[in-house]
Motif scaffolding. Structure first.
Motif, PDB file in Angstrom:
ATOM      1  N   GLY A  74       0.776  -1.231   0.000  1.00 28.87           N
ATOM      2  CA  GLY A  74       0.000   0.000   0.000  1.00 28.87           C
ATOM      3  C   GLY A  74       0.809   1.282   0.000  1.00 28.87           C
ATOM      4  N   MET A  75       2.101   1.215  -0.337  1.00 28.09           N
ATOM      5  CA  MET A  75       2.898   2.436  -0.445  1.00 28.09           C
ATOM      6  C   MET A  75       2.665   3.045  -1.829  1.00 28.09           C
ATOM      7  SD  MET A  75       4.824   2.362   2.394  1.00 28.09           S
ATOM      8  CE  MET A  75       6.160   3.478   2.018  1.00 28.09           C
ATOM      9  N   SER A  76       2.645   4.393  -1.885  1.00 34.87           N
ATOM     10  CA  SER A  76       2.502   5.047  -3.186  1.00 34.87           C
ATOM     11  C   SER A  76       3.849   5.012  -3.906  1.00 34.87           C
ATOM     12  CB  SER A  76       2.023   6.486  -3.016  1.00 34.87           C
ATOM     13  OG  SER A  76       3.088   7.287  -2.538  1.00 34.87           O
ATOM     14  N   LEU A  77       3.821   5.332  -5.213  1.00 34.84           N
ATOM     15  CA  LEU A  77       5.070   5.336  -5.985  1.00 34.84           C
ATOM     16  C   LEU A  77       6.073   6.373  -5.453  1.00 34.84           C
ATOM     17  CD1 LEU A  77       6.727   4.304  -8.400  1.00 34.84           C
ATOM     18  CD2 LEU A  77       5.479   5.877  -9.857  1.00 34.84           C
ATOM     19  N   PRO A  78       5.669   7.642  -5.197  1.00 37.92           N
ATOM     20  CA  PRO A  78       6.642   8.602  -4.651  1.00 37.92           C
ATOM     21  C   PRO A  78       7.179   8.184  -3.284  1.00 37.92           C
ATOM     22  CG  PRO A  78       4.671   9.738  -5.429  1.00 37.92           C
ATOM     23  CD  PRO A  78       4.374   8.282  -5.492  1.00 37.92           C
ATOM     24  N   GLN A  79       6.328   7.577  -2.446  1.00 42.92           N
ATOM     25  CA  GLN A  79       6.796   7.133  -1.123  1.00 42.92           C
ATOM     26  C   GLN A  79       7.832   6.021  -1.273  1.00 42.92           C
ATOM     27  OE1 GLN A  79       3.037   6.078   0.563  1.00 42.92           O
ATOM     28  NE2 GLN A  79       2.545   8.176   1.155  1.00 42.92           N
ATOM     29  N   THR A  80       7.608   5.130  -2.243  1.00 43.45           N
ATOM     30  CA  THR A  80       8.546   4.037  -2.487  1.00 43.45           C
ATOM     31  C   THR A  80       9.910   4.579  -2.919  1.00 43.45           C
ATOM     32  OG1 THR A  80       6.699   2.637  -3.157  1.00 43.45           O
ATOM     33  CG2 THR A  80       8.893   1.924  -3.841  1.00 43.45           C
ATOM     34  N   VAL A  81       9.894   5.529  -3.864  1.00 46.74           N
ATOM     35  CA  VAL A  81      11.152   6.099  -4.351  1.00 46.74           C
ATOM     36  C   VAL A  81      11.837   6.912  -3.246  1.00 46.74           C
ATOM     37  CG1 VAL A  81      12.183   7.627  -6.074  1.00 46.74           C
ATOM     38  CG2 VAL A  81      10.343   6.076  -6.735  1.00 46.74           C
ATOM     39  N   PHE A  82      11.044   7.585  -2.413  1.00 49.93           N
ATOM     40  CA  PHE A  82      11.590   8.339  -1.281  1.00 49.93           C
ATOM     41  C   PHE A  82      12.390   7.414  -0.358  1.00 49.93           C
ATOM     42  CE2 PHE A  82      11.345   9.698   3.128  1.00 49.93           C
ATOM     43  CZ  PHE A  82      11.670  11.031   3.080  1.00 49.93           C
ATOM     44  N   LEU A  83      11.828   6.257  -0.051  1.00 52.08           N
ATOM     45  CA  LEU A  83      12.528   5.309   0.831  1.00 52.08           C
ATOM     46  C   LEU A  83      13.839   4.849   0.213  1.00 52.08           C
ATOM     47  CD1 LEU A  83       9.715   3.031   2.320  1.00 52.08           C
ATOM     48  CD2 LEU A  83      10.991   4.841   3.454  1.00 52.08           C
ATOM     49  N   VAL A  84      13.835   4.587  -1.099  1.00 60.88           N
ATOM     50  CA  VAL A  84      15.072   4.153  -1.756  1.00 60.88           C
ATOM     51  C   VAL A  84      16.132   5.242  -1.621  1.00 60.88           C
ATOM     52  CG1 VAL A  84      16.153   3.420  -3.915  1.00 60.88           C
ATOM     53  CG2 VAL A  84      13.813   2.704  -3.396  1.00 60.88           C
ATOM     54  N   ALA A  85      15.760   6.485  -1.940  1.00 65.00           N
ATOM     55  CA  ALA A  85      16.739   7.576  -1.960  1.00 65.00           C
ATOM     56  C   ALA A  85      17.185   7.979  -0.556  1.00 65.00           C
ATOM     57  CB  ALA A  85      16.148   8.789  -2.689  1.00 65.00           C
ATOM     58  N   PHE A  86      16.249   8.073   0.398  1.00 58.19           N
ATOM     59  CA  PHE A  86      16.579   8.680   1.692  1.00 58.19           C
ATOM     60  C   PHE A  86      16.857   7.682   2.802  1.00 58.19           C
ATOM     61  CE2 PHE A  86      14.767  12.191  -0.607  1.00 58.19           C
ATOM     62  CZ  PHE A  86      15.599  13.232  -0.233  1.00 58.19           C
ATOM     63  N   VAL A  87      16.518   6.420   2.599  1.00 58.30           N
ATOM     64  CA  VAL A  87      16.870   5.420   3.609  1.00 58.30           C
ATOM     65  C   VAL A  87      18.049   4.592   3.098  1.00 58.30           C
ATOM     66  CG1 VAL A  87      16.072   3.466   4.978  1.00 58.30           C
ATOM     67  CG2 VAL A  87      14.532   5.374   4.539  1.00 58.30           C
ATOM     68  N   TRP A  88      17.895   4.069   1.883  1.00 59.80           N
ATOM     69  CA  TRP A  88      18.991   3.356   1.232  1.00 59.80           C
ATOM     70  C   TRP A  88      19.620   2.293   2.132  1.00 59.80           C
ATOM     71  CZ3 TRP A  88      20.041   1.994  -3.317  1.00 59.80           C
ATOM     72  CH2 TRP A  88      21.318   1.528  -3.677  1.00 59.80           C
ATOM     73  N   ALA A  89      18.783   1.467   2.702  1.00 60.30           N
ATOM     74  CA  ALA A  89      19.244   0.310   3.460  1.00 60.30           C
ATOM     75  C   ALA A  89      18.058  -0.635   3.444  1.00 60.30           C
ATOM     76  CB  ALA A  89      19.635   0.692   4.883  1.00 60.30           C
ATOM     77  N   LEU A  90      18.143  -1.705   2.658  1.00 58.77           N
ATOM     78  CA  LEU A  90      16.967  -2.556   2.442  1.00 58.77           C
ATOM     79  C   LEU A  90      16.321  -3.073   3.725  1.00 58.77           C
ATOM     80  CD1 LEU A  90      17.628  -4.563  -0.832  1.00 58.77           C
ATOM     81  CD2 LEU A  90      15.564  -3.302  -0.271  1.00 58.77           C
ATOM     82  N   PRO A  91      17.100  -3.552   4.713  1.00 59.34           N
ATOM     83  CA  PRO A  91      16.425  -4.040   5.915  1.00 59.34           C
ATOM     84  C   PRO A  91      15.546  -2.957   6.565  1.00 59.34           C
ATOM     85  CG  PRO A  91      18.710  -4.718   5.910  1.00 59.34           C
ATOM     86  CD  PRO A  91      18.553  -3.778   4.759  1.00 59.34           C
ATOM     87  N   SER A  92      16.088  -1.736   6.692  1.00 60.36           N
ATOM     88  CA  SER A  92      15.307  -0.651   7.288  1.00 60.36           C
ATOM     89  C   SER A  92      14.073  -0.344   6.443  1.00 60.36           C
ATOM     90  CB  SER A  92      16.151   0.615   7.419  1.00 60.36           C
ATOM     91  OG  SER A  92      17.299   0.355   8.177  1.00 60.36           O
ATOM     92  N   MET A  93      14.245  -0.349   5.114  1.00 63.15           N
ATOM     93  CA  MET A  93      13.122  -0.041   4.228  1.00 63.15           C
ATOM     94  C   MET A  93      12.023  -1.078   4.367  1.00 63.15           C
ATOM     95  SD  MET A  93      15.618   0.992   1.110  1.00 63.15           S
ATOM     96  CE  MET A  93      14.466   0.705  -0.194  1.00 63.15           C
ATOM     97  N   ILE A  94      12.425  -2.331   4.536  1.00 59.36           N
ATOM     98  CA  ILE A  94      11.433  -3.401   4.676  1.00 59.36           C
ATOM     99  C   ILE A  94      10.732  -3.297   6.030  1.00 59.36           C
ATOM    100  CG2 ILE A  94      11.191  -5.913   4.838  1.00 59.36           C
ATOM    101  CD1 ILE A  94      13.557  -5.928   2.722  1.00 59.36           C
ATOM    102  N   VAL A  95      11.485  -2.894   7.066  1.00 58.93           N
ATOM    103  CA  VAL A  95      10.854  -2.675   8.375  1.00 58.93           C
ATOM    104  C   VAL A  95       9.808  -1.565   8.255  1.00 58.93           C
ATOM    105  CG1 VAL A  95      11.236  -1.881  10.733  1.00 58.93           C
ATOM    106  CG2 VAL A  95      12.834  -3.496   9.707  1.00 58.93           C
ATOM    107  N   VAL A  96      10.146  -0.473   7.563  1.00 59.68           N
ATOM    108  CA  VAL A  96       9.205   0.647   7.399  1.00 59.68           C
ATOM    109  C   VAL A  96       7.948   0.177   6.662  1.00 59.68           C
ATOM    110  CG1 VAL A  96       8.825   2.891   6.316  1.00 59.68           C
ATOM    111  CG2 VAL A  96      10.997   2.422   7.440  1.00 59.68           C
ATOM    112  N   VAL A  97       8.155  -0.528   5.552  1.00 59.22           N
ATOM    113  CA  VAL A  97       7.011  -0.987   4.765  1.00 59.22           C
ATOM    114  C   VAL A  97       6.131  -1.930   5.593  1.00 59.22           C
ATOM    115  CG1 VAL A  97       6.373  -2.429   2.796  1.00 59.22           C
ATOM    116  CG2 VAL A  97       8.077  -0.644   2.515  1.00 59.22           C
ATOM    117  N   GLY A  98       6.758  -2.814   6.345  1.00 56.20           N
ATOM    118  CA  GLY A  98       6.005  -3.724   7.207  1.00 56.20           C
ATOM    119  C   GLY A  98       5.206  -2.968   8.252  1.00 56.20           C
ATOM    120  N   ALA A  99       5.816  -1.911   8.812  1.00 58.88           N
ATOM    121  CA  ALA A  99       5.147  -1.114   9.846  1.00 58.88           C
ATOM    122  C   ALA A  99       3.982  -0.326   9.254  1.00 58.88           C
ATOM    123  CB  ALA A  99       6.152  -0.164  10.495  1.00 58.88           C
ATOM    124  N   VAL A 100       4.165   0.161   8.034  1.00 56.35           N
ATOM    125  CA  VAL A 100       3.085   0.893   7.364  1.00 56.35           C
ATOM    126  C   VAL A 100       1.896  -0.040   7.155  1.00 56.35           C
ATOM    127  CG1 VAL A 100       2.409   1.894   5.138  1.00 56.35           C
ATOM    128  CG2 VAL A 100       4.519   2.636   6.252  1.00 56.35           C
TER     129      VAL A 100
END
Lengths: 279, 119
Positions: free
Chosen positions: A49-75
């Motif tokens: 359920g993440m939008s396209l801009p939110q997805t790209v934001f996570l790639v650019a500003f988090v840039w650490a897959l484990p953290s990004m997956i934790v965020v997506v799971g929490a969302v």
């Protein structure tokens, strides 16, 4: 070894040419595998359920897959901000020692501090391994532009990969979309196992963490990840201490046996490996 | 206050604040601290080992969650197929000289085959 690089006659190649050389170094197998993982992430983010801009934001500003997956799971789970922050911070703590190890290799005498702070954002497994293995062979002055060229390219390309995969996931046949989502856990088990080749404690932490998750989730759905980290990591440290040379793995707690066996991480497998290592 | 989830506030800016604090800040603070303290903590230190083990177990928990309670179309596949595909992928990875590519391709092939058979 490192001194040989600085002993070389001064290299007159410009910073720009080193930047471009770093960009060209992007074409490599680890970068390709990482792109596969970001393909998986795009599909996962879309499914969660993440939008396209939110997805790209996570790639650019988090840039650490484990953290990004934790965020997506929490969302997806509706986890509160504070619990999400703690889980991300805990999963990202490994970035601090990694950054500390890279900085002495990366910096030259005159490198401004802000450049190092900016480049530290790209510290994640792929760029870190690249930096630690390639930079020591380069002249000091070349390292910052070379690393910048590589990591900016890596991040930029993966922003596009994740966006394309997010978009494709909406129109893929369900079976292909499911295969895309499966890429992430599959890639992570294998790359973490590999990364822990010289750290048996981390392999135990990987096994104990997966095994402890279901029980701890039943216990506290909101803080299951934090508990998994503390319990799984704690047990791994203790086991690593009790068994300095773990020839025969102890039988773990009841749920552990089932899951690890199901995931192919059974005791016989590990015992065999340790036997090989001992030779 | 403690229940502030991603969809707790119905305003366009709230998801971005959530992602900036829980995503960017919570993550990048470690990299910034790493630069600030570079040269002190070493990879051989005891604290480093503990931090790394806890972080690895936490990520392992995330992986288990993704397999046990998947999102989207992956939830349509049976639990046995999800676990089987990962197990076979891991076995192929070990047999193939710990090549991540071999493991990923094998696991995905098993999964796609299983799904086409309706598992």
């Amino acid at each position: 070894m490192r001194s040989t690089a600085t002993d070389r006659p001064p290299d007159d190649r410009s910073a720009l040419s080193w930047f471009l050389a770093g960009q060209r170094a992007f074409v490599s197998l680890p970068a390709l595998i990482l792109m596969a993982a970001f393909t998986g992430f795009g599909g996962l983010a879309q499914a969660s359920g993440m939008s396209l801009p939110q997805t790209v934001f996570l790639v650019a500003f988090v840039w650490a897959l484990p953290s990004m997956i934790v965020v997506v799971g929490a969302v997806q789970a509706g986890t509160p901000l504070l619990a999400t922050m703690l889980a991300v911070a805990l999963s990202a703590a490994r970035l601090m020692p990694m950054t500390m190890a890279l900085m002495p290799v990366l910096r030259a005498d005159k490198t401004p501090k802000w450049v190092l702070y900016a480049l530290s954002h790209f510290v994640a497994v792929t760029a870190w391994v690249f930096g630690m293995s390639k930079l020591p062979d380069l002249p000091r002055a070349a390292r910052v532009p070379y690393f910048a060229g590589f990591s900016l390219t890596l991040t930029g390309v993966n922003m596009i990969v994740a966006a394309a995969s997010w978009w494709a996931a909406t129109s893929l046949p369900p079976i292909a979309a499911a295969a895309l989502v499966l890429l992430t856990p599959l890639y992570f088990i294998l790359s973490l196992w590999r990364a822990a080749a010289r750290a048996p404690t981390d392999r135990l932490a990987l096994i104990f963490g997966m095994a402890a998750m279901p029980g701890l989730h039943a216990l506290s759905p909101q803080f299951d990840l934090l508990l998994t980290g503390l319990v799984g990591g704690g047990l791994a440290i203790l086991a690593g201490r009790v068994l300095p040379k773990p020839a025969a793995p102890e039988s773990p707690a009841a749920p552990a046996a089932d899951i690890t066996a199901d995931l192919g991480l059974d005791g016989a497998d590990r015992a065999g490996r340790d036997g090989e290592g001992g030779r | 206050m403690s229940e502030l989830s991603f969809r707790a506030i119905d305003a366009w800016w709230w998801p971005w604040v959530f992602l900036a604090i829980a995503g960017w800040f919570a993550n990048d603070v470690w990299r910034l601290l790493g630069v600030a303290f570079s040269g002190r903590l070493t990879e051989e230190s005891r604290l480093f080992t503990i931090v790394k083990a806890v972080a690895t177990a936490l990520v392992a928990g995330v992986i288990a969650k993704l397999i046990l309670w998947p999102s989207g179309d992956l939830a349509e596949a049976s639990l046995a197929l999800r676990l089987g595909a990962v197990a076979i992928g891991f076995a192929a990875f070990r047999l193939g000289g710990e090549s991540v590519a071999i493991g990923v391709i094998s696991g995905e092939a098993v999964f796609l085959g299983g799904r086409l058979l309706g598992w």
